[in-house]
Write an enzyme that holds these catalytic residues in place. Sequence first.
Site, PDB file in Angstrom:
ATOM      1  N   ARG A  35      68.218 -42.648 -36.798  1.00 57.17           N
ATOM      2  CA  ARG A  35      66.914 -42.698 -37.466  1.00 57.17           C
ATOM      3  C   ARG A  35      65.839 -42.161 -36.540  1.00 57.17           C
ATOM      4  O   ARG A  35      65.709 -42.598 -35.400  1.00 57.17           O
ATOM      5  CB  ARG A  35      66.589 -44.136 -37.866  1.00 57.17           C
ATOM      6  CG  ARG A  35      65.172 -44.369 -38.393  1.00 57.17           C
ATOM      7  CD  ARG A  35      64.995 -45.814 -38.833  1.00 57.17           C
ATOM      8  NE  ARG A  35      63.634 -46.139 -39.173  1.00 57.17           N
ATOM      9  CZ  ARG A  35      62.813 -46.900 -38.441  1.00 57.17           C
ATOM     10  NH1 ARG A  35      63.258 -47.410 -37.287  1.00 57.17           N
ATOM     11  NH2 ARG A  35      61.590 -47.150 -38.827  1.00 57.17           N
ATOM     12  N   ARG A  76      44.332 -50.463 -42.034  1.00 58.33           N
ATOM     13  CA  ARG A  76      43.934 -51.195 -40.836  1.00 58.33           C
ATOM     14  C   ARG A  76      42.445 -51.530 -40.880  1.00 58.33           C
ATOM     15  O   ARG A  76      41.652 -50.769 -41.464  1.00 58.33           O
ATOM     16  CB  ARG A  76      44.235 -50.375 -39.576  1.00 58.33           C
ATOM     17  CG  ARG A  76      45.706 -50.006 -39.411  1.00 58.33           C
ATOM     18  CD  ARG A  76      45.948 -49.258 -38.106  1.00 58.33           C
ATOM     19  NE  ARG A  76      47.336 -48.825 -37.990  1.00 58.33           N
ATOM     20  CZ  ARG A  76      48.321 -49.593 -37.571  1.00 58.33           C
ATOM     21  NH1 ARG A  76      48.072 -50.847 -37.227  1.00 58.33           N
ATOM     22  NH2 ARG A  76      49.552 -49.141 -37.487  1.00 58.33           N
ATOM     23  N   LYS A 217      62.308 -47.132 -49.298  1.00 60.08           N
ATOM     24  CA  LYS A 217      62.202 -48.395 -48.568  1.00 60.08           C
ATOM     25  C   LYS A 217      61.543 -49.436 -49.466  1.00 60.08           C
ATOM     26  O   LYS A 217      60.441 -49.220 -49.971  1.00 60.08           O
ATOM     27  CB  LYS A 217      61.382 -48.194 -47.291  1.00 60.08           C
ATOM     28  CG  LYS A 217      62.055 -47.266 -46.301  1.00 60.08           C
ATOM     29  CD  LYS A 217      61.129 -46.856 -45.172  1.00 60.08           C
ATOM     30  CE  LYS A 217      60.758 -48.005 -44.278  1.00 60.08           C
ATOM     31  NZ  LYS A 217      59.913 -47.535 -43.132  1.00 60.08           N
TER      32      LYS A 217
END
Length: 481
Positions: A35, A76, A217
Amino acid sequence: MKRTRNVKIVATLGPSSDTYDGIRALHEAGADVFRLNMSHGSHEEIAEKHKIIRQIEEDTGSPIAILADLQGPKLRVGVFAGDNEQLDEGAKFRMDLEPAEGDSARVTLPHPEIFAALTPGATLLVNDGKIRLNVDACGADFADCTVIAGGVISNRKGVNVPDVELPLAALSDKDKADLEFVCELGVDWIALSFVQRPGDVEEARGLIKGRAAVLSKIEKPNAVDRFDEILAVSDGIMVARGDLGVELPVQNVPPIQKRLVRKCRAVAKPVIVATQMLESMIESPMPTRAEVSDVATAIYEGADAVMLSAESAAGDYPVEAVTTMDNVATEVELDPTYTQIIESSRQASRTTVADGIVAAAREIAETTDIKAICCFTQSGTTALLVARERPRVPILAMTPLQSTARQLCLTWGTNCVMTETMDRFKMAVVNAASAARRQGYADKTDQVLVTAGVPFNVAGSTNILRVAPCDERLIFATDPE
């Protein structure tokens, strides 16, 4: 490289494993897939790792899959005048679009799309859920909150919004640039972060244009809610338990993991279980007993692959971590209980000729003295269907396409063998017998089972099955044409 286990191991590369010797050691210890985390490293550094992997592949003669994991949008907070502040339970705290530095009462959240989606009662999670805020009131440029779980909040900590579907695409501008770069580089799988809806996968697939397989994912509640739709447009799935465990109550993650693994197997698509599998091995040469049990649980559930993140990328014991995972997988698969669990979870529904062929192949292999199932595959579909059956004998996936061989390195039980393009089934049988002997799965006195699609080189046409001797003279004697 012949493996003695069926589950595959994915190892993330990083500072602890970025040289030829380091990466080769991981491969020899058991890593089947590497990965590349696009959140870290420049394109030049990624290209160098890719080059090393391909050199190792050539030197060892075994296909290796490369998975590029896109970063996804990062939400963020801004910065604080004093770098950090203490938020106490019950206190009031505001997030807004004002660019001024934050203090104990407010901070910038430079994401108007979050405010557009928020409603009173929603939850905001900061710093991997360590700080939990409840939204009391909100508008287009602010959210007034009450601190439910306090702690220290500091500069640029991540924010999760578990209760709402955000009007954000899974691909940021950085992701699109990274995606094009790794596709041109020649990776085999693209992992998509921040998937919320099937449209996110379809957008990526349109940009990839068939140059790599697409792995979604599952790390957000919305993705769990719409999993069947997402699975339908994905080539594979990663159960990303890190963010999933932040945005959902932690006790919800194990049953979700089990459910998603079974759904992937039912449609013959590979699934990786990831995040914190051997976390303590970042700093310790030995895992905890709980971590070993966690890895074993994923294997008992039937996952195609288990993944190492920081353990192999930045840890002090990357080779030991891969070796531990390899040892756990080998031991679990020797357990009779593993076979019972895997076989009891096999779904019996058969809707196509190919389904019937691979089911019959498994039945014959397990009730007679067959040493291996050799499946000729163009797109990988035949091998995926055979792997879904979880046979007790080895699977030899034989293909003339290097891209197919590499992608199948992520699939349970597949041992990939490069072969010539075939136009006659008899020669396919001869090649299968030769490969089984050469790879050490059989000798001349044994038999193998061969599946293929005739006419050859047509994807998804599996329609023929034959039990064949491993001695070519017997093949020609029984089938002179």
